[in-house]
Scaffold this active site. Structure first.
Site, PDB file in Angstrom:
ATOM      1  N   ARG A  33       0.843  -1.219   0.000  1.00  0.00           N
ATOM      2  CA  ARG A  33       0.000   0.000   0.000  1.00  0.00           C
ATOM      3  C   ARG A  33       0.871   1.259   0.000  1.00  0.00           C
ATOM      4  NH1 ARG A  33      -4.798  -2.666   3.783  1.00  0.00           N
ATOM      5  NH2 ARG A  33      -5.252  -4.234   2.218  1.00  0.00           N
ATOM      6  N   GLU A 177     -12.493 -14.560  12.190  1.00  0.00           N
ATOM      7  CA  GLU A 177     -12.712 -13.921  10.891  1.00  0.00           C
ATOM      8  C   GLU A 177     -12.657 -14.909   9.726  1.00  0.00           C
ATOM      9  OE1 GLU A 177      -9.905 -10.804   9.900  1.00  0.00           O
ATOM     10  OE2 GLU A 177     -11.010 -10.242   8.100  1.00  0.00           O
ATOM     11  N   LYS A 219     -16.171 -11.879  12.953  1.00  0.00           N
ATOM     12  CA  LYS A 219     -15.817 -10.839  11.973  1.00  0.00           C
ATOM     13  C   LYS A 219     -16.008 -11.419  10.568  1.00  0.00           C
ATOM     14  CE  LYS A 219     -12.037  -7.870  10.419  1.00  0.00           C
ATOM     15  NZ  LYS A 219     -10.980  -6.956  10.851  1.00  0.00           N
ATOM     16  N   SER A 261     -14.253  -4.878   5.807  1.00  0.00           N
ATOM     17  CA  SER A 261     -14.744  -4.136   4.634  1.00  0.00           C
ATOM     18  C   SER A 261     -14.377  -4.842   3.334  1.00  0.00           C
ATOM     19  CB  SER A 261     -14.276  -2.682   4.640  1.00  0.00           C
ATOM     20  OG  SER A 261     -12.874  -2.543   4.686  1.00  0.00           O
ATOM     21  N   GLY A 262     -13.289  -5.566   3.307  1.00  0.00           N
ATOM     22  CA  GLY A 262     -13.012  -6.482   2.200  1.00  0.00           C
ATOM     23  C   GLY A 262     -12.706  -5.868   0.846  1.00  0.00           C
ATOM     24  N   GLY A 263     -12.510  -4.545   0.781  1.00  0.00           N
ATOM     25  CA  GLY A 263     -12.228  -3.916  -0.511  1.00  0.00           C
ATOM     26  C   GLY A 263     -13.395  -3.078  -1.023  1.00  0.00           C
ATOM     27  N   ARG A 294      -9.338  -0.894   5.453  1.00  0.00           N
ATOM     28  CA  ARG A 294      -9.335   0.053   4.327  1.00  0.00           C
ATOM     29  C   ARG A 294     -10.474   1.065   4.393  1.00  0.00           C
ATOM     30  NH1 ARG A 294      -8.693  -4.791   0.150  1.00  0.00           N
ATOM     31  NH2 ARG A 294      -9.560  -5.817   1.992  1.00  0.00           N
TER      32      ARG A 294
END
Ligand code: 13P
Length: 367
Positions: A33, A177, A219, A261-263, A294
């Site tokens: 990132r 998760e 999660k 949020s996964g993208g 994110r």
């Protein structure tokens, strides 16, 4: 294990309108990132970025717990104050990612198993002594032709359950998760079917491993169409599909569900969480909250770019996104909150007398 303390910590993590901040990117993910934005991929740059996050004034208004990475939990502010102390002083419970990543699953092309059980008991003890009170383990389930296989779901669910039992033994609340990935062309219905199967399997193994459901947090992913699926359902349809899937598979004894949020974009993640709370909150047995990385951090990272002069603006963006998700917990998020701040429109921005407020009221919105 002190069951009462575990249950108390789990309840505190999902109480009121707060949620979790995932800031546990592994070094390779963090570096990737940073590289995209031209930020040096060094330990010092990662430390400086995490200092920016944990010292954001007012972060504890929206964030109940922060998930750290092994490198980060051992780091300090420039002035020598350990990050753990900074978080605790801000009313934020420190947590730690304890899995060591997903590796190819033997005999199952295209599928992965999360590793990290070896020596986990010893590592958990060390993290507990450092001050961590919860931990996270992420399993990833990919969708595609002929996958996920039963073998992949079973192996990951069993590892999650063994991790969760070890956490509770060591006095840490497990954040369990199992992530069904967004990548692919699959439909919302397919994601729902797989998410339900994965969750049912995870809870079967949690029961088998004698995990106390009252002392854990789930999660999961939201139930979403694949990123390249031509049909992209509206926010309310996603909210309905997600809540109905969870109602079928998650026992009522679990105190809270904190989504990854996964993208998804920050705005969509907030809007979808908001719709779930708005439409269902009074009828749900568990709290529905966030554990985003994110969807909270991205605008702040984009603004920071590794520059000291951008720290305040980046903190303002972080505070803002955390506040948007806090509003989503109450069913009060509004897309206008993520647009330029206009007088009269409710926002999650700090008031003028807040340490971050002067910047907000002096210039354009940072997002
Ligand atoms: P995202 O919200 O960016 O998906 O990250 C959450 C997380 O903790 C992934 O393990």
């Amino acid at each position: 294990m002190n069951a009462q303390e575990l249950t108390g910590t789990a309840k505190t993590l999902v109480a009121g309108d707060k949620g979790l901040l995932a800031m546990d990117e592994s070094n390779p993910t963090c570096n990737k990132r940073f590289a995209r934005l031209g930020i040096p991929q060094t330990e010092e740059a990662r430390r400086a970025y995490r200092e920016l996050i944990v010292t954001t004034p007012g972060l504890g208004e929206s964030i109940s717990g922060a998930i750290l990475y092994d490198e980060t939990i051992r780091q300090q502010k420039n002035d020598g104050t350990p990050f753990i102390k900074v978080l605790i002083d801000a009313g934020i419970i420190p947590g730690i990612k304890v899995d060591i990543g997903a590796k190819d699953l033997a005999g199952h092309p295209g599928e992965r198993i999360t590793e990290g059980l070896d020596r986990l008991r010893v590592r958990l003890k060390e993290y507990f002594l450092m001050g961590a009170r919860f931990a996270k383990w992420r399993a990833v389930i990919a969708l595609g032709d002929g996958i996920p296989s039963r073998g992949c779901i079973e192996a990951n669910a069993q590892a999650l359950a063994r991790y969760a039992a070890l956490c509770q033994e060591g006095g840490l609340v497990p954040v369990v998760e199992p992530e069904v990935l967004m990548d692919g062309e699959h439909s919302l219905e397919r994601c729902c079917e797989v998410t339900e199967e994965v969750l049912r399997t995870v809870f079967h193994h949690l029961y088998t491993q004698r995990v106390t459901l009252e002392g854990m947090i789930l999660k999961p992913n939201m139930v979403l169409p694949g990123l390249t699926c031509p049909k992209q359902e509206a926010v309310d349809e996603v909210a309905d599909a997600t809540v109905n899937c969870l109602l079928r598979a998650v026992p009522a004894a679990v105190p809270g569900i904190a989504f990854l949020s996964g993208g998804q974009s920050g705005e969509l993640a907030s809007a979808r969480l908001n719709a779930m709370n708005l439409r269902f909150k009074s009828r749900l047995p568990w709290a529905l909250t966030f554990s985003f990385a994110r969807a909270i951090q991205q605008p702040a990272l984009d603004i920071w770019q590794g520059k000291e002069a951008h720290v305040l603006a980046a903190q303002q963006a972080l505070y803002h996104r955390a506040g948007c998700n806090r509003a989503a917990r109450r069913g009060e998020y509004n897309a206008a909150m993520d647009m330029n701040v206009t007088p009269g429109i409710p926002t999650a921005c700090p008031p003028a007398d807040h340490p971050l407020g002067q910047l907000q009221h002096a210039g354009p919105a940072a997002t």
